[in-house]
Design an enzyme around this catalytic site. Sequence first.
Site, PDB file in Angstrom:
ATOM      1  N   ARG A  10      25.243 -17.207 -25.276  1.00 53.43           N
ATOM      2  CA  ARG A  10      24.933 -16.369 -24.120  1.00 53.43           C
ATOM      3  C   ARG A  10      23.475 -15.938 -24.101  1.00 53.43           C
ATOM      4  O   ARG A  10      22.844 -15.895 -23.038  1.00 53.43           O
ATOM      5  CB  ARG A  10      25.867 -15.146 -24.105  1.00 53.43           C
ATOM      6  CG  ARG A  10      25.638 -14.155 -22.968  1.00 53.43           C
ATOM      7  CD  ARG A  10      25.381 -14.794 -21.620  1.00 53.43           C
ATOM      8  NE  ARG A  10      26.359 -15.790 -21.235  1.00 53.43           N
ATOM      9  CZ  ARG A  10      26.173 -16.676 -20.280  1.00 53.43           C
ATOM     10  NH1 ARG A  10      25.015 -16.731 -19.629  1.00 53.43           N
ATOM     11  NH2 ARG A  10      27.107 -17.552 -19.979  1.00 53.43           N
ATOM     12  N   LYS A  43       5.077  -7.280 -11.903  1.00 52.21           N
ATOM     13  CA  LYS A  43       6.434  -6.913 -11.469  1.00 52.21           C
ATOM     14  C   LYS A  43       7.450  -7.800 -12.186  1.00 52.21           C
ATOM     15  O   LYS A  43       8.101  -8.662 -11.599  1.00 52.21           O
ATOM     16  CB  LYS A  43       6.551  -7.034  -9.955  1.00 52.21           C
ATOM     17  CG  LYS A  43       5.620  -6.080  -9.208  1.00 52.21           C
ATOM     18  CD  LYS A  43       5.652  -6.312  -7.711  1.00 52.21           C
ATOM     19  CE  LYS A  43       4.657  -5.400  -6.996  1.00 52.21           C
ATOM     20  NZ  LYS A  43       4.611  -5.639  -5.532  1.00 52.21           N
ATOM     21  N   LYS A  93      -7.321  -0.706  -7.753  1.00 53.15           N
ATOM     22  CA  LYS A  93      -6.380  -0.731  -6.636  1.00 53.15           C
ATOM     23  C   LYS A  93      -6.542   0.508  -5.761  1.00 53.15           C
ATOM     24  O   LYS A  93      -7.417   1.345  -6.004  1.00 53.15           O
ATOM     25  CB  LYS A  93      -4.954  -0.876  -7.169  1.00 53.15           C
ATOM     26  CG  LYS A  93      -4.730  -2.232  -7.861  1.00 53.15           C
ATOM     27  CD  LYS A  93      -3.327  -2.394  -8.383  1.00 53.15           C
ATOM     28  CE  LYS A  93      -2.301  -2.487  -7.279  1.00 53.15           C
ATOM     29  NZ  LYS A  93      -2.414  -3.736  -6.491  1.00 53.15           N
ATOM     30  N   GLU A 100      -9.431  -4.288  -5.051  1.00 49.74           N
ATOM     31  CA  GLU A 100      -8.554  -4.485  -3.898  1.00 49.74           C
ATOM     32  C   GLU A 100      -9.249  -4.014  -2.627  1.00 49.74           C
ATOM     33  O   GLU A 100      -9.840  -2.931  -2.591  1.00 49.74           O
ATOM     34  CB  GLU A 100      -7.261  -3.698  -4.105  1.00 49.74           C
ATOM     35  CG  GLU A 100      -6.292  -3.761  -2.939  1.00 49.74           C
ATOM     36  CD  GLU A 100      -5.066  -2.897  -3.164  1.00 49.74           C
ATOM     37  OE1 GLU A 100      -4.934  -1.868  -2.466  1.00 49.74           O
ATOM     38  OE2 GLU A 100      -4.258  -3.227  -4.055  1.00 49.74           O
ATOM     39  N   ASP A 121      -5.774  -7.616   0.402  1.00 45.75           N
ATOM     40  CA  ASP A 121      -4.396  -7.124   0.413  1.00 45.75           C
ATOM     41  C   ASP A 121      -3.880  -6.915   1.833  1.00 45.75           C
ATOM     42  O   ASP A 121      -4.537  -6.274   2.663  1.00 45.75           O
ATOM     43  CB  ASP A 121      -4.322  -5.809  -0.366  1.00 45.75           C
ATOM     44  CG  ASP A 121      -2.889  -5.374  -0.618  1.00 45.75           C
ATOM     45  OD1 ASP A 121      -2.066  -6.237  -0.971  1.00 45.75           O
ATOM     46  OD2 ASP A 121      -2.604  -4.173  -0.466  1.00 45.75           O
TER      47      ASP A 121
END
Length: 373
Positions: free
Chosen positions: A164, A197, A229, A262, A289
Amino acid sequence: MAILRLSTPGALFRPPADANTSTFQPCASSFLIPSSPFRKRSLSMSAVEARGSMMPVEPIVLKPPSHPTYDLKAVIALALAEDAGDRGDVTSLATVPSNMEVEAHFIAKEDGVIAGIALAEMIFDQVDPSLKVEWSTRDGNYIHKGTKFGKVYGCAHNIVVAERVVLNFMQRMSGIATFSKAMADAAYPACVLETRKTAPCLRLVDKWAVLIGGGKNHRMGLFDMVMIKDNHISIAGGVANALKGVDAFLEQKSLKLPVEVETRTLQEVEEVLDYASQNRTSLTRIMLDNMVIPLPDGDVDVTMLKEAVEMIDRRYETEASGNVSLETVKKVGETGVTYISSGALTHSVKALDISLKIDTDLALRVGRRTNRA
């Protein structure tokens, strides 16, 4: 954490003291850490021929991306430990004869790009170094539904214990690799990147799968790239102030790191270019962005993105981010952008269905010969 110490064979999987292990117990050589995480272990041809021919393939190992603190063996150990708990595999202890050897085949249950072969080798090694594994394909190859692409031979109990965990990693990695391949092909000549992410504690594994699928890696974490950012820009009081602070910090610390900023509007792109033209800067890449605008009919408008790319005029790398999908990535790639980043490569992964099936006939034949079936 005690569960990550594997210096004692069987430490993770030792049955409770009151368990009857005179008949049912893992093979004696179980659960040793391999000397090398990428040691190739394949069946000899004589053994293969004895159990049915399979064209062996020499694995080409695409090593995982580097990380200064990530311990892949510890991640594997934790995955095995959460399965074993404090008693081990009680079902196998109760039903699988001691030291019985079997052969199990990996079978693709749908089409896709296979990934995780090298990691599967590491897991089998960590569970039982005596297990013999053979593959008829390599990480990164496309396989079709119904294909038997690998097999493992050895102690039945240990194969079932590893099953598994091996499949969980391999199915996730293959799903990521399959989607990464589709995105990378559609985006060409732009390069597709994943983001941070990723599943907690699986970042290196997820990013490894992206590489296998033909994508490229974005920064590994907060430490290997400066990425300015929107929140940094807001706190600093603007793009120029943020860049100025980064340049001063890197010079003060004598650090050489790639720097990305960004931008969300053409005005911000212009501000970045103005700053860079008037100052010595470490800037290497400009993120564009949400400059891909969704349209009501499902299409996208890339006019602003294309204009931004033309403004930058190859003075810096460019990265498109936001509103990127398999349906839109081709149009985005045609704007001339250097990179296209997509969190969906790892945060919305659909696992590729793979199974590991024991050769029952062989198991019974071996069992009858040794009075274990």
